[in-house]
Motif scaffolding. Structure first.
Motif, short mmCIF file in Angstrom:
data_model
loop_
_atom_site.label_atom_id
_atom_site.label_comp_id
_atom_site.label_asym_id
_atom_site.label_seq_id
_atom_site.Cartn_x
_atom_site.Cartn_y
_atom_site.Cartn_z
N ARG A 86 -38.69 39.87 75.41
CA ARG A 86 -38.77 41.24 75.90
C ARG A 86 -40.05 41.94 75.49
NH1 ARG A 86 -35.03 43.74 78.65
NH2 ARG A 86 -35.92 45.73 78.12
N ARG A 87 -40.70 41.50 74.43
CA ARG A 87 -41.90 42.20 73.99
C ARG A 87 -43.04 42.05 74.98
NH1 ARG A 87 -44.65 38.67 69.21
NH2 ARG A 87 -44.27 36.69 70.17
N TYR A 88 -42.95 41.09 75.89
CA TYR A 88 -43.98 40.91 76.91
C TYR A 88 -43.72 41.77 78.14
CZ TYR A 88 -45.30 36.96 74.08
OH TYR A 88 -45.68 36.17 73.04
N GLN A 89 -42.56 42.38 78.22
CA GLN A 89 -42.20 43.18 79.38
C GLN A 89 -42.48 44.64 79.07
OE1 GLN A 89 -38.14 42.22 80.09
NE2 GLN A 89 -38.55 40.09 80.55
N HIS B 94 -49.17 32.91 80.62
CA HIS B 94 -48.39 31.85 81.27
C HIS B 94 -47.20 31.46 80.40
CE1 HIS B 94 -47.44 28.02 83.19
NE2 HIS B 94 -48.04 28.54 84.24
N PRO B 95 -46.04 31.20 81.00
CA PRO B 95 -44.86 30.83 80.21
C PRO B 95 -45.06 29.60 79.34
CG PRO B 95 -44.22 31.36 82.45
CD PRO B 95 -45.72 31.36 82.42
N ASP B 96 -45.92 28.69 79.73
CA ASP B 96 -46.17 27.51 78.91
C ASP B 96 -46.96 27.85 77.65
OD1 ASP B 96 -44.87 26.02 80.77
OD2 ASP B 96 -46.69 25.24 81.71
N HIS B 97 -47.59 29.04 77.62
CA HIS B 97 -48.39 29.45 76.47
C HIS B 97 -47.80 30.66 75.77
CE1 HIS B 97 -51.57 27.36 78.97
NE2 HIS B 97 -51.35 26.59 77.93
N GLY B 98 -46.51 30.87 75.89
CA GLY B 98 -45.84 31.95 75.18
C GLY B 98 -45.66 33.24 75.95
N GLY B 99 -46.08 33.29 77.20
CA GLY B 99 -45.91 34.49 78.02
C GLY B 99 -44.57 34.49 78.73
N ASP C 208 -42.35 34.91 82.58
CA ASP C 208 -42.43 34.69 84.03
C ASP C 208 -42.80 35.97 84.76
OD1 ASP C 208 -41.74 32.01 83.81
OD2 ASP C 208 -39.59 32.44 83.96
N GLU C 209 -42.23 37.09 84.32
CA GLU C 209 -42.48 38.36 84.99
C GLU C 209 -43.95 38.77 84.89
OE1 GLU C 209 -40.08 38.01 82.61
OE2 GLU C 209 -38.35 37.86 83.94
N GLN C 210 -44.50 38.59 83.69
CA GLN C 210 -45.90 38.95 83.50
C GLN C 210 -46.81 38.05 84.34
OE1 GLN C 210 -47.22 38.66 79.46
NE2 GLN C 210 -48.78 40.23 79.74
N THR C 211 -46.50 36.78 84.40
CA THR C 211 -47.29 35.86 85.22
C THR C 211 -47.21 36.24 86.69
OG1 THR C 211 -46.86 34.10 83.63
CG2 THR C 211 -47.60 33.43 85.81
N GLN C 212 -46.03 36.61 87.16
CA GLN C 212 -45.87 37.02 88.55
C GLN C 212 -46.68 38.27 88.87
OE1 GLN C 212 -41.66 37.36 89.04
NE2 GLN C 212 -41.34 35.15 89.15
N ARG C 213 -46.70 39.24 87.93
CA ARG C 213 -47.48 40.46 88.14
C ARG C 213 -48.97 40.15 88.23
NH1 ARG C 213 -47.30 44.44 84.08
NH2 ARG C 213 -48.25 45.78 85.61
N ILE C 214 -49.45 39.27 87.35
CA ILE C 214 -50.87 38.92 87.34
C ILE C 214 -51.24 38.18 88.63
CG2 ILE C 214 -52.63 37.53 86.18
CD1 ILE C 214 -51.17 38.20 83.54
N ASN C 215 -50.39 37.26 89.05
CA ASN C 215 -50.66 36.52 90.29
C ASN C 215 -50.61 37.42 91.51
OD1 ASN C 215 -51.09 34.07 89.01
ND2 ASN C 215 -48.95 33.45 89.18
N ALA C 216 -49.65 38.36 91.54
CA ALA C 216 -49.56 39.29 92.67
C ALA C 216 -50.79 40.19 92.71
CB ALA C 216 -48.29 40.12 92.57
#
Length: 102
Positions: A26-29, A73-78, A80-88
């Motif tokens: 949750r700290r990444y959200q 990226h989720p593989d590096h400790g991030g 999924d939601e944050q990755t989706q926002r960055i990609n969008a």
């Protein structure tokens, strides 16, 4: 020996809770979830997510995306939601850059 292992497990759980909090993902959200039906990222939001200026070209957008996704990226400790926002954000800005260059 069993008491020692139980105390060790409790100490590890207490440290993990203290260090990461109750839900470490949750700290990444940092932003609240979007309301339903607002799937499109606005250009201002996209520039804010990637940290680029309004006149950024494709190379700057791709470099900012690469820099952010390395840690998000989720593989590096991030998450999924944050990755989706960055990609969008990248997709929205690249589409705008390509349409403005035509």
């Amino acid at each position: 020996m069993a008491k020692f292992l139980l105390a060790l497990a409790f100490a590890w759980l207490a440290w993990r809770f203290w260090y990461h909090g109750p839900n470490p993902r949750r700290r990444y959200q940092s932003t609240p979830p979007r309301p339903a039906g607002s799937d499109q990222t606005t250009l201002a939001e996209a520039r804010g997510v990637l940290g680029v200026s309004a006149g950024a070209d494709e190379a700057e957008i791709r470099a900012a995306h690469r820099r952010l996704i390395a840690t998000a990226h989720p593989d590096h400790g991030g998450s999924d939601e944050q990755t989706q926002r960055i990609n969008a954000a990248r997709d929205a800005l690249l589409a705008q850059a390509k349409s403005s260059s035509l």
